[in-house]
Structures are given as structure tokens and as C-alpha cells.
Design an enzyme around this catalytic site. Sequence first.
Site, short mmCIF file in Angstrom:
data_model
loop_
_atom_site.label_atom_id
_atom_site.label_comp_id
_atom_site.label_asym_id
_atom_site.label_seq_id
_atom_site.Cartn_x
_atom_site.Cartn_y
_atom_site.Cartn_z
N THR A 234 25.23 -1.89 77.04
CA THR A 234 26.56 -1.24 76.41
C THR A 234 26.02 -0.34 75.14
O THR A 234 27.09 -0.14 74.66
CB THR A 234 27.43 -2.29 76.77
OG1 THR A 234 27.81 -2.92 76.30
CG2 THR A 234 27.42 -2.18 78.64
N ARG A 236 23.20 0.17 72.69
CA ARG A 236 21.22 1.37 72.37
C ARG A 236 20.76 1.56 73.27
O ARG A 236 20.62 0.37 73.28
CB ARG A 236 21.42 1.26 70.54
CG ARG A 236 22.36 1.68 69.54
CD ARG A 236 22.82 3.14 69.98
NE ARG A 236 23.79 3.81 69.47
CZ ARG A 236 24.99 3.47 69.11
NH1 ARG A 236 25.45 3.39 70.87
NH2 ARG A 236 25.89 3.99 68.69
N GLU A 265 19.39 10.55 75.22
CA GLU A 265 20.38 11.21 75.69
C GLU A 265 20.25 12.52 75.15
O GLU A 265 20.32 12.92 74.15
CB GLU A 265 21.47 10.28 75.08
CG GLU A 265 21.50 9.04 76.49
CD GLU A 265 22.05 7.64 75.72
OE1 GLU A 265 22.62 6.74 75.96
OE2 GLU A 265 23.28 8.46 75.21
N HIS A 286 26.61 7.23 79.34
CA HIS A 286 26.86 6.76 78.58
C HIS A 286 28.24 6.09 78.31
O HIS A 286 29.08 7.06 77.47
CB HIS A 286 26.34 6.94 77.18
CG HIS A 286 26.16 6.83 75.79
ND1 HIS A 286 25.19 6.76 75.47
CD2 HIS A 286 27.48 6.23 75.24
CE1 HIS A 286 25.73 6.20 74.15
NE2 HIS A 286 26.89 6.35 73.54
#
Length: 313
Positions: A234, A236, A265, A286
Amino acid sequence: MSKWRSVFLDAETLGLDSLDTRALNQLNLSLTCYQQTSEANLLARIADADIILVNKVQLEGASLCHAPHLKYIGVTATGTNNIDLEYCKTNGIRVQNVEGYGTDSVAQHTLMLLLNLATNFSQYQRDIKAGRWSKSPHFCLSQYDVMELAGKHAVIVGHGDLGKRVEGLFKALGMQVSIAARPGNPNDTRPSLNTLLPKADVVSLHCPLTRDTEKLINRDTLSLMKPTCFLINTARGGLIDETALVTALNEGQIAGAALDTLSVEPPPADHPLLQLDLPNLLITPHSAWSAIEARQRLVQIAAERLQAFIEAD
């Protein structure tokens, strides 16, 4: 001075319409909020700005040099890797991020991912929706393994506020927790990650992305893990060599992975991890940080730090 000319380049990321923005609105700002900003319209939007608020838009020196009045960049996030910090330092531009706002939100998301992996939740949900429980000759479905987390060994990489919060949650489940030494810090006397991996049942990543942590989880480190180990990220996406993870999942080198972040992303539609149809690979978009309470806290802290800058100028 008169009102500071300010722009928020990607306000859509915070969902301001659902938040109390009075702390921001009361500042001595002439603030223009753009929902999104592309490379094509970036220069025009920052040209007259004294202050830029930004979440993920890339601000390189080649762009910032077109903002001659710029004095402050407020990053509405923890990471500042999208900002050319060297340019800002050289040109007297203050860069201020917001850390700690999402600790509880990300910690609960981490726990959610682990519990979903440990209970094979996605497969049981799939079977229930497909009517397999209704057709079962028994009172339950039990064909998928469920792991009891009490007594299992979790290894945490990154022991700031978030890592400490996750440690507390894991211990509340009865897990043994080890903290890996900070990668690249030879003075850290804690056990190295490579030393801890062979005994880990869960590896949870909560460290920043740096030159020392890029692709920290790779073919070599994955090979050290037990085939019953879960990997959770959780932090990068760049912490993981995604090609190596694809291979590890396909070949059963680890039991599963749960990721809230990928190296690019938004990810391209043909991203290799998105092509896998595996029940032991969980991917969320994310969103670990995005609880409404966390976003409200973020806006409040960002406004307070911007107010402090204005008052000190």
C-alpha cells in the site's frame, strides 16, 4: 500583499465537493481550481501563479521556469517525487507536503487486503454469486484454504507512523511482527529484509520509493519467500519488480499478493498484472488513502501550512 494568485492543478483527486473547505476558502488567496491539468495546458495555468496546489501533476524545472512569480508549492499528498525539488531549492520555492493524514485509512486498507487474502474472500464471493452454495450438499463451502493469522509472522518494511499503526493491527490479531532494517542504511541494526523473508508469512510494504527501495521486491527477494507467503503493498508501485511478481504468482512461488498501487498510474490496459486472472492477486485503484476522514484531514493540514507560509512572508 493583495490576494495570492493560486491554482489547484488537480482538485478532482481530493473530491472537494464532499469536504468542508472553509479552512482553504478563508485564506488570502485568489484560488482557481482545475479538476485536471494535462501537459498541454500546464504552462498557461501556472504562468501567473504565486502558489500552486497539486497532488500528482508532474512539476519539472522545465515547466516551473515558466512561473516566475512562484513562491510556494503545496503538495496535497505525502510523496513529493512529482516535484523537481532541486529546481525549487535553487529558486527559493517552498515545497510543503502533508504527511500522516491517511495513517488510519491506509492501515485499515492494509488489514482489509490481508484478511481478504487469508480468507480467500474473493473466491467464496464468486462461488456464492454463481449459486454454488445454494447447490451445495453441505451447510458450507470449504474448498478454498483459509489461513488463521494468529501466530503467523509478519514482516513490515517501513516503520514510520503508518508502519507502526499496521504493526499494532497485526499484533491485535495475534501475529508476530518483525521490522526490517531500512534499505540503504548501514547503521540500522535491525534484521535485514533478506534475513527475515524466509520466515515471513506476510510481507507488508510501507516505505517510500527511493533509489535504495526501487524494485526492493524482485526475483531474488521473491525467491526467498515461502510459497505460503502473502505480499501486500500500500506504499508505491515502484517498490516491486512487477515482471518478477507476475512470474512468482504464475509459478506459485508465493501464495498471493494484494496491491493498492502500481508502477504506472493510471495503469495501461495491457499492464501485465492486470492481465492475470488469479484469485490470489488483489488490486485496488490506489484508494487506500481516500477515506473521507483522511481527505478532510488532508485539506485541513494543507490549509494550515499554507496559512503559516502566508503569515511568515
